[in-house]
Enzyme design. Structure first.
Site, PDB file in Angstrom:
ATOM      1  CG  HIS A  12      -1.564   1.320   1.529  1.00 38.83           C
ATOM      2  ND1 HIS A  12      -2.574   1.848   0.768  1.00 38.83           N
ATOM      3  CD2 HIS A  12      -1.318   2.231   2.499  1.00 38.83           C
ATOM      4  CE1 HIS A  12      -2.925   3.027   1.255  1.00 38.83           C
ATOM      5  NE2 HIS A  12      -2.178   3.293   2.314  1.00 38.83           N
ATOM      6  CG  HIS A  47      12.385  14.719  11.662  1.00 40.16           C
ATOM      7  ND1 HIS A  47      12.264  15.923  11.032  1.00 40.16           N
ATOM      8  CD2 HIS A  47      11.736  13.841  10.873  1.00 40.16           C
ATOM      9  CE1 HIS A  47      11.596  15.783   9.914  1.00 40.16           C
ATOM     10  NE2 HIS A  47      11.261  14.536   9.791  1.00 40.16           N
ATOM     11  CG  HIS A  48      11.858  10.357   9.419  1.00 39.72           C
ATOM     12  ND1 HIS A  48      10.538  10.252   9.057  1.00 39.72           N
ATOM     13  CD2 HIS A  48      12.338  11.424   8.745  1.00 39.72           C
ATOM     14  CE1 HIS A  48      10.249  11.206   8.189  1.00 39.72           C
ATOM     15  NE2 HIS A  48      11.320  11.940   7.980  1.00 39.72           N
ATOM     16  CG  ASP A 104       6.616  17.802 -26.537  1.00 35.04           C
ATOM     17  OD1 ASP A 104       6.758  17.437 -25.356  1.00 35.04           O
ATOM     18  OD2 ASP A 104       5.987  17.147 -27.386  1.00 35.04           O
ATOM     19  CD1 TRP A 147       6.234   3.318   3.965  1.00 32.47           C
ATOM     20  CD2 TRP A 147       7.622   4.085   2.390  1.00 32.47           C
ATOM     21  NE1 TRP A 147       6.557   4.616   4.284  1.00 32.47           N
ATOM     22  CE2 TRP A 147       7.408   5.116   3.317  1.00 32.47           C
ATOM     23  CE3 TRP A 147       8.459   4.339   1.301  1.00 32.47           C
ATOM     24  CZ2 TRP A 147       7.996   6.373   3.216  1.00 32.47           C
ATOM     25  CZ3 TRP A 147       9.055   5.599   1.204  1.00 32.47           C
ATOM     26  CH2 TRP A 147       8.813   6.594   2.157  1.00 32.47           C
ATOM     27  NE  ARG A 196       3.720   3.660  10.705  1.00 29.85           N
ATOM     28  CZ  ARG A 196       4.621   4.216   9.882  1.00 29.85           C
ATOM     29  NH1 ARG A 196       5.602   4.934  10.382  1.00 29.85           N
ATOM     30  NH2 ARG A 196       4.539   4.069   8.592  1.00 29.85           N
ATOM     31  CB  SER A 199      10.405   5.765 -13.915  1.00 28.00           C
ATOM     32  OG  SER A 199       9.321   6.613 -14.139  1.00 28.00           O
ATOM     33  CB  SER A 200      11.598   9.210 -10.038  1.00 30.34           C
ATOM     34  OG  SER A 200      10.442   8.605  -9.602  1.00 30.34           O
ATOM     35  CE  LYS A 249       5.179  27.182  -0.537  1.00 30.95           C
ATOM     36  NZ  LYS A 249       5.794  27.667  -1.513  1.00 30.95           N
ATOM     37  CB  THR A 260       5.569  25.068   6.372  1.00 28.73           C
ATOM     38  OG1 THR A 260       6.784  24.359   6.192  1.00 28.73           O
ATOM     39  CG2 THR A 260       4.424  24.271   5.795  1.00 28.73           C
ATOM     40  CD  GLU A 265       9.748  10.154  -2.394  1.00 29.18           C
ATOM     41  OE1 GLU A 265      10.706  10.434  -3.129  1.00 29.18           O
ATOM     42  OE2 GLU A 265       8.633   9.830  -2.817  1.00 29.18           O
ATOM     43  CG  HIS A 323      12.401  14.836   5.845  1.00 26.52           C
ATOM     44  ND1 HIS A 323      11.362  14.415   6.622  1.00 26.52           N
ATOM     45  CD2 HIS A 323      12.176  16.123   5.583  1.00 26.52           C
ATOM     46  CE1 HIS A 323      10.557  15.429   6.829  1.00 26.52           C
ATOM     47  NE2 HIS A 323      11.031  16.485   6.215  1.00 26.52           N
ATOM     48  CE1 TYR A 367       8.645  19.254   3.923  1.00 28.56           C
ATOM     49  CE2 TYR A 367      10.906  18.554   4.169  1.00 28.56           C
ATOM     50  CZ  TYR A 367       9.737  19.013   4.727  1.00 28.56           C
ATOM     51  OH  TYR A 367       9.659  19.219   6.063  1.00 28.56           O
ATOM     52  CB  SER A 402       0.699  28.914  -5.522  1.00 26.89           C
ATOM     53  OG  SER A 402       1.188  28.529  -4.268  1.00 26.89           O
TER      54      SER A 402
END
Lengths: 189, 380, 549
Positions: free
Chosen positions: C92, C318-319, C121, C157, C466, C185-186, C347, C344, C271, C269, C273, C284
């Site tokens: 998932h 921080h993870h 293009d 994951w 979790r 790909s990314s 924004k 943040t 990732e 991390h 963002y 925006s």
């Protein structure tokens, strides 16, 4: 539209050339970052050496090199052991705890016995807590520097010669050294 | 109308549901000075966030209500203001500093592991906890005690679940009140995490490395927690229970444990000279198998290949007895198979091996006695 | 009317109905049938492919989530075994992150960037085709592993070693190859975006005249180029640890399992963002359009986005507060993480200031945008709480964290994607979407998503970890409601499918610029956007207009 076809064409060629250089630069960044991922492995070790992150101790012998013995301070050094999964050895410190003065050399021993009916090569992995103390714990001689082969049923008493650095931060009074024992017969053979 | 009534009924049932009475909404205050500091910090940040939220959303909803096109609002044409930008950069920074100060203080207190009275080595192991009291001979595994039939309810059986369903163990960790207890946390296999909310301790158990945590509990009682790091199949089934006793009761408990260890040693000795009947062995074997082996090898003996092989018809369970006993006692490196030599008595190992060799059509007819196990395990 | 003349005509005057009949259909270079899609190098076709792929993956990942919620509906193991439950949560997560959110944003980039920049293009059209078409194979491998003997990846994951190496169920190879392909790909997609923005801007489109949408994708693409190779590195280490006997993360061989987490989160991390900065770009765009007012503080938005991107490299640990870091490490990462609240916050304040004294209307894209601002802010608040190390010891690895990142990723990223989709659907299809159905989609999603994720805060605070297939009885009530919310939210997304299909098939013809407050070069071309746009660059006047408003 057709009046400036030529300039449009040269513009297009310029764009293509620009694209190629930009792509090449970016691919270099990609390659560099892939390399950086692997570079993080030695960097992490350096980082741990400096900061004592995770209580990693040096895995090479230190030489006894102290500016004296600080007999005004006593530091408690505790020993604990644990077998990882699947290694049927009896493995324990002969004494659980010892008081040392910083700078003073001590020898302690650990007992190991192979209870299995076959030969096993073990490897003890040290870890020090608090992690910051790892840099101040110097092992002059340790069984953890080498692999320990034990034939079926045999036993051994293994020595650890160490001293605690005289520079040990003053807020650390207890030091715990843990050994985790792994079966590395497969990898070593 | 009917629809509305139904919705109303549902709402009422939600609000008045009896079960909600003891549903916990907020973080626990816990039973240590540190856990109360953590709770206060949590509330402080929560309040600050709530106030900011009300202000920001309030302004936004003001716009939504009063600055609508449908009400004929004409757009203003301001679109930048350095003053305002500086203001709403500076105010959050001030607030953050206000939060960082108490957080730093609490953190420094949490990391001060010095001068402990009791030291306990905690080891996570798939999927149970092992506790060892430093300087004592006391060590034991602590395993989930909720019966399997309470959670394996695919068959919709109506087994009533205990009050402490999934949060109960056979042998809890016991610690004294008002003493600084230090935990040295490590792991046998994968990463686990030892978490007791009431102490505000959550510390990862990393294989090969030790981590420290400490607590000083004020009130005697039973406190429950769970493993907090995904550690494989039964991650949800390795709870932590800590019984906190007064120092006097704790000493009594220590003495009892010493006596129990002596008794167990005698019982082991006795079991060597006695032999059990097949019925006895099979019965004890089935109980032991269900408790220790069936999580992986399954009640049916079919296992969960490829990680957990089947025992039914397996080379080991139908091969030589010696190899079979050996793998149970010593485990197998690089697999999930643990060493049970220290977790089970000689009698239990004999019984479980007998059971595995005779259940599910593995009709070897072999009987294994304590003495046979002793012969393999040698001096253990 | 030919494409070229249309492009050169300013169509800002929306009273002029545009006859787009001849433009939408056949074009000389367009192949037909499946070949069109397989061989296409057209940015709009590839954008469409990305968007459909992402939506299919959203439904796939959602289906997995609904099995998870069904199992958690009541205490006890009803439907699945614990090991399969772990496979569900792992896949998932991977499907939603790498299959739904990231490709959806790439789809938006493909469709919109050339049009917003006045470019014909993307810069690298063939690589563009390639970067899309390897994705289905990656997910075929990942999802196919469910049917292999090993089962699907079951280690989360985040694939923490040694659970994913020594103790893996044998799915590590499938996992590793799938993630490698997704990463390639990314990276290709990101290189394409950077090159397009740097080199394909129409003459006169300076960096500071680019729409903020373009800016956020520009910064995101740079983040991707920098961190995806690190992910590839750590996946490679996991593969060699599992199959070739190296010991990067195995203590027995001198490695360190905690090092895995450091390297993983160094990727992980940024990732996070990567999945939210493009959302800022979409919001925006939509909020000024429906407030009929220029975006407040354009340049501060650019700087805020850049500083968030830079700070993202300083907060990875921080993870990992519970892994046993030294005190100064914990303090450093706590302060850096708290600091992220500042840009943040800027924004969010800017969006609110944009709405302030505007002339607001509430079309579906605006509804999703408003919901985004509120709910993303709630996710931000819980993020701030999680940043405080001492309290994080209580929150870490509980449902509080699950609530936090779903507020940020579902009501954040996904809602912004919906806002963007409704905003540009008229441009993509040439038809207006069915307004009533879209409102149903919004309100059903809004109510169910909060029923789904809000109680998770309480569950986490009360102590539910979790990634557990079964839970203690005190968590039963909330889990029931969460599951009901989950099913409702899942089903609500089918309304969106209906809206899109209806919109493609027909509906009210869309004007070139269906939103009176919208700016941007994409609205100067017909709806649906012709197959080739901006073969000749837009006029300076149009470029200035989209910026000056």
């Amino acid at each position: 539209m057709s009046s400036d076809t030529n300039s449009a064409k040269s513009n297009k060629n310029n764009t293509l050339a620009n694209n190629n250089t930009t792509v090449k630069k970016l691919l270099l960044v990609v390659l560099a970052m892939f390399g950086f991922g692997f570079l993080l492995v030695p960097l992490y070790d350096v980082f741990c050496d400096i900061t004592g992150l995770n209580g990693k101790t040096s895995n090479t012998a230190a030489s006894y090199n102290t500016t004296g013995i600080d007999s005004s301070r006593t530091v408690k050094v505790q020993f604990i052991t644990r077998n990882a999964k699947g290694i049927p050895w009896q493995f324990e410190p002969v004494i659980n705890e010892i008081n040392v003065h910083p700078g003073e050399m001590k020898v302690v021993s650990f007992y190991a016995k192979n209870n299995a009916s076959y030969d096993i090569t073990g490897q003890a992995v040290p870890s020090v807590s608090p992690g910051l103390a790892a840099n101040y714990f110097h092992k002059i001689e340790c069984f953890c520097f080498t692999q320990q082969p034990l034939t079926a049923g045999s036993d051994v008493e293994m020595g650890l010669q160490f001293y605690v650095d005289i520079e040990l931060p003053s807020d650390i009074n207890t030091l715990t050294l843990s050994y985790t024992l792994y079966d590395i017969s497969e990898k070593s053979s | 109308m009917g629809k509305h009534k139904l919705i109303l009924l549902m709402l009422v049932s939600v609000v008045t549901n009896v079960a909600w009475a003891d549903t916990q909404l907020n973080l626990t205050k816990g039973v240590t000075a540190v856990s109360r500091d953590v709770y206060d910090l949590h509330m402080l940040v929560l309040y600050i966030c709530t106030v900011i939220g009300i202000l920001v959303f309030g302004i936004m909803f003001w716009s939504i209500i009063f600055h609508r096109k449908s009400k004929g609002a004409k757009p203003a044409d301001f679109h930048e203001s350095t003053k305002v930008e500086i203001l709403w950069t500076a105010i959050p920074i001030v607030l953050l500093i206000a939060m960082a100060i108490p957080a730093t203080k609490t953190l420094i207190a949490m990391e001060d592991n010095e001068n402990s009275d009791v030291t306990i080595q905690i080891t996570g192991s798939q999927w149970k906890w092992h506790y060892k009291y430093f300087d004592q001979d006391i060590e034991y595994y602590s395993v989930l005690s909720t019966p399997r039939e309470q959670y394996q309810n695919q068959q919709q059986t109506s087994v009533v679940k205990d009050e402490n369903y999934l949060l109960e163990v056979d042998k809890p960790l016991v610690i004294p009140t008002n003493k600084k207890v230090r935990f040295l946390i490590t792991s046998d296999d994968v990463i686990h995490s030892w978490w007791v909310p009431a102490f505000a301790i959550k510390q990862d158990a990393n294989p090969g490395f030790i981590n420290e945590a400490w607590t000083r509990v004020d009130e005697p009682g039973t406190y429950r927690g769970q493993c907090a790091e995904l550690c494989g199949k039964d991650h949800g089934f390795m709870p932590i229970v800590v019984e906190v006793k007064s120092p006097e009761d704790y000493d009594i408990w220590l003495t009892e444990q010493q006596q129990r260890i002596a008794q167990a040693a005698n019982a082991e000795q006795a079991s060597l000279s006695s032999s059990m009947s097949k019925e006895e062995l099979m019965q004890l074997g089935e109980t032991t198998y269900t408790a220790y082996c069936s999580a992986c090898h399954q009640i049916t003996g079919l296992g969960l290949p490829p990680a957990f092989p089947a025992l039914k018809g397996s080379a080991i369970a139908t091969g030589t007895i010696k190899d079979h006993i050996d793998i149970v006692i010593n485990g197998k490196a690089g697999t999930g198979m643990q060493a049970y030599g220290k977790q089970l008595t000689l009698k239990e190992i004999a019984a479980v091996v007998t059971y595995e060799r005779n259940a599910w059509g593995n009709n070897t007819g072999d009987l294994v006695q304590s003495a046979d196990v002793k012969a393999v395990s040698g001096e253990q | 009317m030919t494409t070229d003349t249309l492009n050169n005509t300013s169509t800002a005057d929306i009273e002029v109905a545009v006859n787009q009949g001849d433009n939408s259909g056949n074009h000389d270079h367009k192949m037909t049938g499946i070949k069109r899609w397989l061989y296409t190098t057209n940015h709009k076709d590839i954008g469409t492919l990305y968007l459909w792929f992402a939506f299919i993956m959203l439904l796939t990942g959602g289906a997995l989530a609904m099995v998870i919620r069904a199992e958690l509906f009541q205490p006890g193991l009803q439907l699945v075994e614990p090991d399969f439950f772990n496979q569900l949560t792992t896949v998932h997560g991977l499907v939603m992150v790498f299959g739904a959110i990231m490709p959806a944003f790439t789809g938006f980039a493909n469709w919109m960037l050339p049009m917003m920049l006045g470019a014909p293009d993307m810069a690298l059209p063939r690589m563009n085709n390639w970067s899309f078409w390897i994705l289905p194979f990656a997910f075929a491998i990942l999802l196919g592993s469910f049917f292999m003997e090993s089962g699907a990846p079951n280690f989360g994951w985040t694939f923490y070693a040694p659970l994913s190496t020594t103790y893996s169920n044998g799915s590590t190879a499938f996992f590793g190859f799938a993630v490698h392909i997704m990463g390639i790909s990314s990276i290709m997609g990101a290189i394409n975006i950077v090159v397009t923005i740097m080199n394909m801007r129409a003459p006169g489109m300076t960096y500071m005249k680019m729409p903020l949408f373009v800016w956020t994708f520009f910064i995101t693409a740079y983040l991707l180029i920098v961190v995806m190779p690190v992910l590839a590195g750590v996946v490679t280490m996991i593969l060699t640890d599992t199959y070739f006997g190296t010991s990067f993360f195995d203590a027995a061989g001198g490695g360190d399992p905690v090092m895995f987490q450091h390297i993983f989160w160094f990727f992980g991390h940024p990732e996070v963002y990567i999945m939210i900065l493009p959302a800022f770009g979409i919001i925006s765009t939509t909020i000024p359009a429906f407030s009929r007012k220029k975006l407040f503080g354009y340049s501060s938005m650019v700087y805020a986005t850049s500083s968030i991107a830079l700070l993202s490299f300083l907060v990875w640990a921080h993870h990992m507060f519970t892994t046993g870091m030294p005190l100064f490490g914990e303090l450093f990462f706590m302060y850096c993480t708290m600091l992220i609240a500042v840009p943040t916050g800027v924004k969010i304040f800017n969006w609110v200031a944009t709405m302030w004294r505007g002339s607001l209307s509430f079309e579906t894209p605006m509804l999703f945008s408003i919901a985004f601002v509120i709910l993303f802010t709630i996710g931000g608040f819980s993020g701030l709480m999680l940043a405080m190390t001492p309290v994080d010891f209580q929150y870490h690895d509980t449902y509080f964290v699950v609530a936090h990142f779903h507020y940020v990723l579902v009501t954040g990223s996904l809602f912004s994607l919906y806002a963007g989709a409704y905003f540009w659907l008229p441009k993509w299809t040439g038809h207006m979407y069915n307004d009533t159905l879209s409102k149903w989609h919004f309100w059903c999603s809004l109510i169910s998503v909060n029923l789904l994720f809000f109680p998770m805060h309480f569950l986490g605070l009360a102590g539910m970890p979790r990634r557990i297939p079964d839970y203690a009885l005190q968590f039963a009530d909330f889990n029931k409601w969460v599951s009901i919310g989950g099913f409702a939210f899942g089903l609500s997304q089918l309304i969106f499918l209906a809206v899109v299909i209806k919109c493609i098939r027909g509906g009210e013809k869309a004007l070139a610029k269906p939103w009176d407050g919208a700016v941007g070069l994409e609205w100067t071309v017909a709806s649906p956007a012709p197959y080739h746009t901006f073969s000749a660059p837009p006029s300076q006047q149009d470029i200035d207009k989209q910026h000056e408003n």
